[in-house]
Design a protein around this motif. Sequence first.
Motif, PDB file in Angstrom:
ATOM      1  N   GLY A 123      27.516  47.782  50.966  1.00 11.63           N
ATOM      2  CA  GLY A 123      28.309  46.660  51.452  1.00 11.63           C
ATOM      3  C   GLY A 123      29.554  47.091  52.194  1.00 11.63           C
ATOM      4  O   GLY A 123      29.926  46.501  53.210  1.00 11.63           O
ATOM      5  N   ALA A 124      30.211  48.138  51.695  1.00 15.14           N
ATOM      6  CA  ALA A 124      31.426  48.621  52.344  1.00 15.14           C
ATOM      7  C   ALA A 124      31.125  49.255  53.701  1.00 15.14           C
ATOM      8  O   ALA A 124      31.884  49.094  54.665  1.00 15.14           O
ATOM      9  CB  ALA A 124      32.133  49.632  51.440  1.00 15.14           C
ATOM     10  N   GLY A 158      29.466  46.249  55.982  1.00 15.12           N
ATOM     11  CA  GLY A 158      30.242  45.018  56.051  1.00 15.12           C
ATOM     12  C   GLY A 158      31.398  45.062  57.027  1.00 15.12           C
ATOM     13  O   GLY A 158      31.836  44.023  57.525  1.00 15.12           O
ATOM     14  N   PHE A 159      31.896  46.262  57.313  1.00 18.00           N
ATOM     15  CA  PHE A 159      33.078  46.365  58.165  1.00 18.00           C
ATOM     16  C   PHE A 159      32.778  47.026  59.511  1.00 18.00           C
ATOM     17  O   PHE A 159      33.676  47.461  60.219  1.00 18.00           O
ATOM     18  CB  PHE A 159      34.179  47.134  57.435  1.00 18.00           C
ATOM     19  CG  PHE A 159      34.609  46.468  56.162  1.00 18.00           C
ATOM     20  CD1 PHE A 159      35.430  45.350  56.183  1.00 18.00           C
ATOM     21  CD2 PHE A 159      34.152  46.916  54.935  1.00 18.00           C
ATOM     22  CE1 PHE A 159      35.812  44.715  55.019  1.00 18.00           C
ATOM     23  CE2 PHE A 159      34.531  46.288  53.746  1.00 18.00           C
ATOM     24  CZ  PHE A 159      35.363  45.184  53.796  1.00 18.00           C
ATOM     25  N   SER A 166      19.345  41.722  55.278  1.00 19.43           N
ATOM     26  CA  SER A 166      20.558  41.707  56.104  1.00 19.43           C
ATOM     27  C   SER A 166      20.445  42.664  57.288  1.00 19.43           C
ATOM     28  O   SER A 166      21.226  42.575  58.236  1.00 19.43           O
ATOM     29  CB  SER A 166      21.783  42.065  55.255  1.00 19.43           C
ATOM     30  OG  SER A 166      21.727  43.413  54.822  1.00 19.43           O
ATOM     31  N   ARG A 221      26.082  38.789  57.921  1.00 15.63           N
ATOM     32  CA  ARG A 221      27.315  39.371  57.369  1.00 15.63           C
ATOM     33  C   ARG A 221      27.606  38.800  55.978  1.00 15.63           C
ATOM     34  O   ARG A 221      28.118  39.515  55.111  1.00 15.63           O
ATOM     35  CB  ARG A 221      28.492  39.099  58.305  1.00 15.63           C
ATOM     36  CG  ARG A 221      28.470  39.925  59.582  1.00 15.63           C
ATOM     37  CD  ARG A 221      29.815  39.932  60.276  1.00 15.63           C
ATOM     38  NE  ARG A 221      29.794  40.747  61.472  1.00 15.63           N
ATOM     39  CZ  ARG A 221      29.948  42.059  61.484  1.00 15.63           C
ATOM     40  NH1 ARG A 221      30.135  42.708  60.340  1.00 15.63           N
ATOM     41  NH2 ARG A 221      29.925  42.732  62.608  1.00 15.63           N
ATOM     42  N   LEU A 222      27.276  37.556  55.788  1.00 16.40           N
ATOM     43  CA  LEU A 222      27.472  36.950  54.484  1.00 16.40           C
ATOM     44  C   LEU A 222      26.629  37.655  53.426  1.00 16.40           C
ATOM     45  O   LEU A 222      27.109  37.939  52.320  1.00 16.40           O
ATOM     46  CB  LEU A 222      27.103  35.465  54.546  1.00 16.40           C
ATOM     47  CG  LEU A 222      27.111  34.713  53.207  1.00 16.40           C
ATOM     48  CD1 LEU A 222      28.523  34.657  52.635  1.00 16.40           C
ATOM     49  CD2 LEU A 222      26.541  33.313  53.382  1.00 16.40           C
ATOM     50  N   LEU A 251      28.248  40.950  52.605  1.00 19.49           N
ATOM     51  CA  LEU A 251      29.426  40.733  51.768  1.00 19.49           C
ATOM     52  C   LEU A 251      29.019  40.417  50.329  1.00 19.49           C
ATOM     53  O   LEU A 251      29.644  40.896  49.376  1.00 19.49           O
ATOM     54  CB  LEU A 251      30.264  39.583  52.341  1.00 19.49           C
ATOM     55  CG  LEU A 251      31.495  39.168  51.525  1.00 19.49           C
ATOM     56  CD1 LEU A 251      32.474  40.338  51.385  1.00 19.49           C
ATOM     57  CD2 LEU A 251      32.183  37.971  52.157  1.00 19.49           C
ATOM     58  N   LEU A 252      27.949  39.646  50.168  1.00 12.82           N
ATOM     59  CA  LEU A 252      27.484  39.322  48.823  1.00 12.82           C
ATOM     60  C   LEU A 252      26.988  40.557  48.074  1.00 12.82           C
ATOM     61  O   LEU A 252      27.172  40.668  46.864  1.00 12.82           O
ATOM     62  CB  LEU A 252      26.377  38.274  48.884  1.00 12.82           C
ATOM     63  CG  LEU A 252      26.819  36.817  49.055  1.00 12.82           C
ATOM     64  CD1 LEU A 252      25.605  35.912  49.140  1.00 12.82           C
ATOM     65  CD2 LEU A 252      27.716  36.399  47.901  1.00 12.82           C
ATOM     66  N   THR A 253      26.353  41.490  48.789  1.00 12.22           N
ATOM     67  CA  THR A 253      25.921  42.721  48.119  1.00 12.22           C
ATOM     68  C   THR A 253      27.133  43.512  47.634  1.00 12.22           C
ATOM     69  O   THR A 253      27.111  44.098  46.545  1.00 12.22           O
ATOM     70  CB  THR A 253      25.061  43.599  49.044  1.00 12.22           C
ATOM     71  OG1 THR A 253      25.821  43.997  50.191  1.00 12.22           O
ATOM     72  CG2 THR A 253      23.814  42.867  49.497  1.00 12.22           C
ATOM     73  N   LEU A 254      28.195  43.532  48.433  1.00 16.29           N
ATOM     74  CA  LEU A 254      29.414  44.209  48.024  1.00 16.29           C
ATOM     75  C   LEU A 254      30.017  43.543  46.794  1.00 16.29           C
ATOM     76  O   LEU A 254      30.380  44.211  45.811  1.00 16.29           O
ATOM     77  CB  LEU A 254      30.415  44.218  49.179  1.00 16.29           C
ATOM     78  CG  LEU A 254      31.807  44.805  48.892  1.00 16.29           C
ATOM     79  CD1 LEU A 254      31.704  46.265  48.457  1.00 16.29           C
ATOM     80  CD2 LEU A 254      32.708  44.678  50.112  1.00 16.29           C
ATOM     81  N   LEU A 255      30.128  42.225  46.829  1.00 15.31           N
ATOM     82  CA  LEU A 255      30.682  41.492  45.688  1.00 15.31           C
ATOM     83  C   LEU A 255      29.790  41.632  44.451  1.00 15.31           C
ATOM     84  O   LEU A 255      30.282  41.742  43.324  1.00 15.31           O
ATOM     85  CB  LEU A 255      30.839  40.020  46.044  1.00 15.31           C
ATOM     86  CG  LEU A 255      31.899  39.681  47.106  1.00 15.31           C
ATOM     87  CD1 LEU A 255      31.872  38.192  47.420  1.00 15.31           C
ATOM     88  CD2 LEU A 255      33.282  40.109  46.641  1.00 15.31           C
TER      89      LEU A 255
END
Length: 247
Positions: A112-113, A116-117, A158, A228-229, A232-236
Amino acid sequence: MTTEAILFLIIGAAAGGFINGLAGTGTALFALGFYLVVVEPVTAVAIVAFMSVLVGLQGLWIVRKEIFTYPRRLFRFVLPGLLGVPFGLMLLDVIDASTLRTAIAVFLILYGAYFGFRAALPAFTPTLPWLEAFIGLIGGVLGGAASVSGAVPSMWLSLRPWTKTETRAVLQPYNVAILSTTVCLLAFKGAYDRTALNALLITIPSGLIAAQIGIMVFRRLSDTGFRRLLILLTLLMGLGILVAELT
């Protein structure tokens, strides 16, 4: 049931219902923490699983056209996933579930990191049916062993340059199918006792309403925004699992 308990159940159901309506997954990530404050862990998991299936049915309706347009794509994920659930349960006899969940959390955080960015998202276009079947199987195994069935499929989807409805047409029914199996197994074990049923009477209305709000937001997202959502959910999800294991 106390007013405080009712409040926590309503908030948890609303949070879980909204994210499921928005992304088609993530109910446990946003709801379980609230439920665990007021009910026993087995009851909390039973409520989350049931609510995930119930609110997920609303999400299925909005992508029904894509589900019937690409049925083979969906079955490549769902059928191996269902086969993987009992293998995941058997895996618990030979591996420590906490260690497995921690390893999964670290992997999700790194993924995710990293993605995600990034300014541009990767687009993996080749069709590899055997790989998608394997991903579905791994998701089922991890669902049975560590209750994180949606993690690996979310990561893979994703990366696919599909429309948001095509992506959801795989992720939503996959989660509904896997978690329906979980609900049946929990029911067989007697998890849906009077406490759980009373809690569901409270969570169902707020969860269904919140899911409709999430669906309205989903309709406004772009295809790239939805991808992207998911990242982000995988990161969270990874952060949530790691915090839970460390504490």
